[in-house]
Design an enzyme around this catalytic site. Structure first.
Site, PDB file in Angstrom:
ATOM      1  N   SER A  67       0.883  -1.148   0.102  1.00  0.00           N
ATOM      2  CA  SER A  67       0.227  -0.175   0.000  1.00  0.00           C
ATOM      3  C   SER A  67       0.978   1.361   0.017  1.00  0.00           C
ATOM      4  CB  SER A  67      -0.879  -0.090   1.147  1.00  0.00           C
ATOM      5  OG  SER A  67      -0.272   0.199   2.501  1.00  0.00           O
ATOM      6  N   LYS A  68       0.317   2.369  -0.035  1.00  0.00           N
ATOM      7  CA  LYS A  68       0.903   3.493  -0.201  1.00  0.00           C
ATOM      8  C   LYS A  68       2.172   3.775   1.108  1.00  0.00           C
ATOM      9  CE  LYS A  68      -1.662   6.884  -2.816  1.00  0.00           C
ATOM     10  NZ  LYS A  68      -3.022   6.466  -3.046  1.00  0.00           N
ATOM     11  N   ARG A  69       1.742   3.292   2.301  1.00  0.00           N
ATOM     12  CA  ARG A  69       2.647   3.687   3.199  1.00  0.00           C
ATOM     13  C   ARG A  69       3.937   2.808   2.905  1.00  0.00           C
ATOM     14  NH1 ARG A  69       2.161  -0.843   6.849  1.00  0.00           N
ATOM     15  NH2 ARG A  69       0.436  -1.808   6.174  1.00  0.00           N
TER      16      ARG A  69
END
Ligand code: GLU
Length: 469
Positions: free
Chosen positions: A241-243
């Protein structure tokens, strides 16, 4: 296995970015096609007309081009094939493998409720109602007449045999009431007509494989070989994911990764050849087999990617790297002057050993691209005592007579200069370095001199030793 030359494909939906998982799927399809001497095709699944802008489609073309994974034939656009999809539905109706379902939204809601209460999938009463029982003017959907009993087995090349109970599969809709084909139907018709023999894709499509198998059978078409790839997870083992940082192919490009490093790296995500970490495209093509893909999710590992990228940066043609580094400097609005290409081509081989990305290369080449007279930081000015100035001035004159402007010759010249002066290099090295680099990171002294070239090196020394009044 189909007794035809292998045809693989990548079938991305244009969403505005190209996910790293799609890139890996493209790579595995490409490798398998190359390995078998087959073809690798591209289909743009652009049936979501709102999202599928020309720009979003271009992102896919650009991503594949950058990765060096271009398709062997022009792309197929799924939305343009809706008539063909509808023809296949007509054929299924004619074969008695599909039926028109006239359930109203209210009836469907009641059936859905009943199905939930009874723990079964929804069933349409229209499955067994013959023609003539309905009003032609009423809206309808077309459903597949799926088998009610038995099981559908997907012999997946990665997952092994995956069994689906047919009683758990409802009669899926093939054509919506507005006449648009549904996703699973379109994929089957397109894959069949593109001659796709091997469907290699993310395992989020495994359930669709069961649905699609039923459609293939209903049409009397040969079912392709399935291979569903595990997802890519972040370094911590959770879904990417983005993180976790970059996810889109273009972001990896912007972060200064080389496409060949990405290919090598992505090939290792879920597949491998023994302990080999670094391999060429030709080796990957020779070794790749879809059966060797592992079924556990692969984890993104930035250290490994950086290590590989450093390897490929050290191997790459300096002229090519120079162009990439120019792009980085331009994106940073760093002013470039005449001759910067030649400077970069000379400098890059001297600084690349420590570079993980082309962004690092850009940082490491700033010193060479600066324009005279350089602004010297306070600390550098502090180093330029009377004594050091006099010494650097003698060095400058020696360098002017230096015949070979090469690292080894210059190293020797600097050493013998220090000896002749009766001092260690530490007495003038830091000052020389500051004068040559203006305080920016730079290679060793001889390397810095070579990067700058003789004229520029002497010029920088002159500027510092006799600053304009
Ligand atoms: N369009 C689908 C996706 O982007 C892929 C479908 C397929 O490979 O069959 O996930």
């Amino acid at each position: 296995m189909p007794d035809r030359p292998v045809v693989t494909r990548i079938a991305p939906s244009p969403t505005g970015s190209m996910h790293i998982g799609t890139a890996r799927t493209a790579l595995f399809n490409w490798l398998y096609a190359r390995h078998t001497g087959g073809k690798f095709l591209l289909r743009i699944e652009d049936t979501d007309r709102e999202r599928s802008t020309a720009q979003a489609v271009q992102v896919i073309f650009d991503g594949l081009k950058w990765l060096g994974l271009e398709a062997d034939e022009p792309p197929v656009f799924q939305a343009a094939r809706a008539d063909r999809h509808r023809e296949a539905v007509d054929e299924l109706l004619a074969r008695g493998e599909a039926y028109r379902c006239y359930m109203t939204p209210d009836e469907l809601a009641i059936e859905r409720e009943a199905a939930r209460a009874e723990g079964r999938v929804i069933r349409s009463p229209w499955r067994d109602r013959g023609a003539g029982n309905y009003d032609e003017a009423q809206p309808y959907v077309v459903r597949l007449k799926s088998p009610l009993e038995g099981e559908t087995i997907i012999e997946d090349q990665v997952k092994g045999a995956v069994r689906f109970q047919n009683k758990d599969l409802d009669d899926l809709i093939l054509l919506r009431s507005d006449g648009t084909p549904t996703y699973n139907l379109a994929v089957v018709v397109d894959d069949h007509e593109m001659g796709v023999t091997h469907v290699i894709r993310g395992d989020d499509h495994l359930n669709n494989a069961a649905r699609q198998t039923l459609i293939y059978r209903a049409l009397g078409w040969e079912v392709p070989v399935w291979a569903h790839l595990p997802l890519i997870h972040g370094p911590d083992g959770t879904k990417l994911s983005k993180r976790h940082g970059a996810q889109a192919v273009s972001e990896f490009d912007d972060m200064g990764y080389l496409p060949e490093a990405m290919r090598n790296y992505l090939a290792k995500l879920g597949w491998g050849h023994g302990d080999d970490e670094i391999f060429s495209d030709d080796q990957a093509i020779a070794w790749f087999d879809i059966k060797d893909v592992v079924s556990a999710p692969a984890r993104l590992d930035w250290d490994k990617l950086n290590h590989l990228n450093n390897h490929y940066i050290r191997k790459a043609d300096p002229a090519r790297l120079a162009k990439l580094v120019i792009g980085v400097h331009q994106s940073r609005d760093f002013p470039l002057h005449d001759g910067h290409e030649a400077i970069l081509e000379r400098t890059i081989p001297l600084v690349r050993d420590g570079a993980k990305t082309t962004l690092d290369l850009a940082d490491a080449t700033v010193f060479a691209l600066k324009r005279r007279p350089l602004e010297l930081p306070e600390k550098a000015l502090g180093l330029l005592t009377e004594e050091t100035r006099a010494r650097l001035s003698r060095l400058r004159n020696l360098l002017e007579t230096q015949p070979a402007w090469e690292v080894a010759a210059l190293e020797a010249a600097l050493r013998s200069f220090a000896e002749a002066e009766g001092v260690g290099m530490g007495k003038f090295g830091p000052a020389l370095r500051a004068v040559l680099s203006g305080g920016s990171p730079a290679p060793d002294l001889a390397g810095a001199l070579v990067s700058l070239g003789k004229e520029e090196s002497l010029g920088r020394l002159d500027d510092a030793l006799s600053p304009p009044a």
